[in-house]
Design an enzyme around this catalytic site. Sequence first.
Site, PDB file in Angstrom:
ATOM      1  N   LYS A   2       3.316  -5.629  42.433  1.00 31.78           N
ATOM      2  CA  LYS A   2       3.804  -4.791  41.552  1.00 31.78           C
ATOM      3  C   LYS A   2       5.292  -4.224  42.132  1.00 31.78           C
ATOM      4  CE  LYS A   2       3.598  -0.518  40.382  1.00 31.78           C
ATOM      5  NZ  LYS A   2       2.869   1.015  40.378  1.00 31.78           N
ATOM      6  N   SER A  35       0.626   2.800  36.253  1.00 37.37           N
ATOM      7  CA  SER A  35       2.289   2.214  35.905  1.00 37.37           C
ATOM      8  C   SER A  35       2.256   0.788  36.240  1.00 37.37           C
ATOM      9  CB  SER A  35       3.255   3.257  36.593  1.00 37.37           C
ATOM     10  OG  SER A  35       2.744   3.066  38.093  1.00 37.37           O
ATOM     11  N   SER A  48      -2.732   5.434  38.603  1.00 38.87           N
ATOM     12  CA  SER A  48      -1.590   3.814  38.156  1.00 38.87           C
ATOM     13  C   SER A  48      -2.184   2.764  38.906  1.00 38.87           C
ATOM     14  CB  SER A  48       0.086   4.198  38.794  1.00 38.87           C
ATOM     15  OG  SER A  48       0.607   4.338  37.816  1.00 38.87           O
TER      16      SER A  48
END
Lengths: 500, 520
Positions: free
Chosen positions: B102, B177, B201
């Site tokens: 990420k 997210s 997330s």
Amino acid sequence: MSATSTAALLEGETGAWELVVGLEVHVELQTATKMWCGCSTDFGGPANTNVCPVCTGQPGALPVANEQAVADAALLGLALGCDIAEVCRFHRKNYFYPDLAKNYQISQYDVPLCHDGRLDLDVTTDEGEQVTRRVGIERLHMEEDTGKSLHVGESGRLHGAEKSLIDYNRCGIPLLEIVSDPDIRDPETAQAYLRELQAIVRTLGVSDARMEEGSIRCDANVSVRRPGEELGTRCEIKNLNSVRSLGRAVRYEARRQIDVLEAGGEIVMETRHWDEGRGVTETLRRKESVTDYRYFPDPDLVEIHSSRAWVEQLRARLPELPAASRARLQQAGLSAEQAATIVAGGLLALHDEAVAAGAEPVAVANWCTGEVTGQLSSAALTPAEAGLTGAHVAELVALIDDGTLSTKLAKDVLAGVIEERGAVPPAEVAEQRGLQQVSDEGELQGIVDEVVAANPETVEAIRGGNDKAIGALVGQVMKATRGQADPKKTNELLRAAIEA
Amino acid sequence: MAADVTLTGLSASELAQRLRDREVSALEVAEAHLERIAAHDGVEAGGDEWVARDADALGERDVHAYLHVTAAAAREHAADVDRRRAAGEELAPLAGVPVAIKDVLTTRGVPTTCGSRMLEGWVPPYDATVTERLRAGDLVALGKTNMDEFAMGSSTENSAYGPTRNPWDLGRVPGGSSGGSAAAVAGRLAPLSIGTDTGGSIRQPAALTGIVGAKPTYGTVSRYGLVAFASSLDQAGPFARTVEDAARLHALIAGHDPRDSTSVRETAPDVLGPLREGVEGLRIGVVRELAGEGYEPGVERAFADVLERYERLGAEIVEVSLPHADYALAAYYLIAPSEASSNLARFDGVRYGLRVDAATAEEMNAATREAGFGPEVKRRIMIGTHALSSGYYDAYYLQASKVRTLIARDFAAAFEQADVLISPTSPSVSFRLGELVDDPLAMYLNDVATVPGSLAGIPALSLPAGTAPAPDDPDAALPVGLQVMAPLLRDELMYRAAWALEQDLGPLAAPTGPSALEVA
């Protein structure tokens, strides 16, 4: 002496006023590394060389508290008679400023590491009276220093600068804030407080506490009131660069506030800037719109737990504090002034070593406060940097006592020891440089005879009753021996030769 | 050497086995994934570094899981692993298996944007601890994945670089997210990836893309180098297509880190050892408050099926209550923005990232932040700034902190009655791109089941638990996630419960249908 001795009041046109001062002192700790990262705290390196992701606030970097800094802070707290909080924590103080890398300062807010201490100060009043004044210490807390901004442009200040450069070397250096109670009633006590704090910090070895380098900084909160009334509105005075400017600024500000009040005006709560050159304080910023720092507990850090055992371990490490050292020296026969000079001047270890080596305390003190201080300060060295030890001082004193050196020669020998950075002891310096006193009668007699023979007119004048003229002959002998003649012996031999 | 496309369909454990057996090389595995990324992700492939196309140049069938693909570095690392294996060196269990990271974790020398214009072009000078651990375990990093800006969002639509699409239906969101990391694994663009979870997330995108995603116990995975959204909640964790793979990646990244003060000193729980112990006799608590109103009927049906399966497997199902769970979302949306308002203050144009020049430093700060942050980030900074303001602090931040304590106590009490707790991960299946983007409150409700565990710091994961239709498409079969929560530092319990269910359910079929990404 009494701890509650009242300070002199200030006279105004409309009666007496009382001055009220509280001090906020910041001390930069001299730990090897910064408060939250492993960067060096060295002062004066090229800009932005002692930096890393943590102290420049790079995204993702995290702080880890420096355990040595916490111990140093607690040690100072103990020296100031504070209580150490069993549990304390760090808060974030949020405000935007380019030299604050994260745009928040990690500080302490609701629970400081140390609280409720005091400092007893010996102060000489205007009337020359020696009094002891106690100043309470509200809190001592830990925080971090900011970077330094350099404004490039004509003004040299932020406004009107073409551009600003930032050096983050100082950013994250451990900083202590020590907040006094508003117990100070005269400028002398304010100065004594700052000096004593400086002395304690240096004795503990936690900071060099140099005002000129900013490793100790002081802001003063000043207000005036009618005796016995509520506290007046205060102004915070910044930019105090020496103990002397603290005294001057407080004196000026008190008078300014009295003038405003007596003219029917009001004091506005504000921050004022001390202008050292002009000797005045000026408005820096108003405080009516108080900055909201949005303090909240820093979620990147954990609470600090100070166990009783840890605190007691620290307490056991406390060295003799300056007040106790001064008392001890006075007991050994030193004057209060000498004792103060030795302690404040960082000469205590030197003095104690010399005495331990067998020298007489007062003689050592005379040397330490006189010639040693003078020579070291003109060379800008500490005793350690100069390689000067107590043994050296004791040896010098002994060489004077046994007549090997005159006082004047001893000063030259001291200079030689310092020049050699302590590698050559005094007796050897004296020998190598031929600085021993000439008191050998045979050697001296020859020189005296020559001088007497060469100055018949002066000899006649002395014989004719002008006794002072002998000084000129002593001078000649000294010149011929490069100052090494024993003055007493020279005098004796000259008189004998003249009378002969 | 032609890449074997079927390699991308294998789990990390299967790949690791074939690599160990030298049936396949790490370079071949990397190539297979790079080829698939080049074909389906909307990157400018070719050269050493592949960059995602601009949002308006992306096709409707481009997943857009990656923002940046480190093709050359991946090949080089893979070749190095192969060389060392050939030389007989003892390698880590997952050596040579690809991973996606990420874009909120710093990677030295590789751009890290956090999905924001603010950090466009920023190249971190250091590696996050997680990045280091992946490297130390010889996982081959393929690149950085898309995300909601600064991890704020539940659909990955808040990325400044355009949304990621859900491989199950390219017209739908992958959740957020960590949507890029989830879509990469679901779309066979990586067998493993790293996400971060603040209020859900990792778990919610895992649920919406039909994969496994776990948030470890707070403090067991270092946050050093994780660009902070809400420091007291942020935690990195694994995405994988099987429970075992997730546990393996979890084991690799967890452990004490002296650079993170909040890192727990205890040895991280052994999540692999008890993995296959089953659920017989395990007390599984159903949380009364995490069901009912707001949960789609299809999600509830899938959840009911899970309960039957667990009972059949010998678990004891008990009902538990988290009395303060109803206040969790409100508390979360005060605490997280409060911390964010301070954490994001450093993005001021002075030291790194975007700078919009202006006459004074103050104006430069303001202009930079105006241009660099998207609307959701600004909204949360404003909420957080307000909640911390003097006069409001007690009513908002402090009150929310108290609620947090109560919720942690609720969990402690519930774990007296049950070994693990379960709930649907998300109240809904994947929604359409653009559907909730203008309705922040509806978007926040995506986190309703995940936020309580975040506030308590407990470990929680999501695993696939069947499919359900979408409210706007009764014929759709979209993944439903089951959330399994465990007590603090008992991460192994959630993996154990998840593994047992996974065995019973069998593998979730790959995405199918005309709107799905083709999976070879």
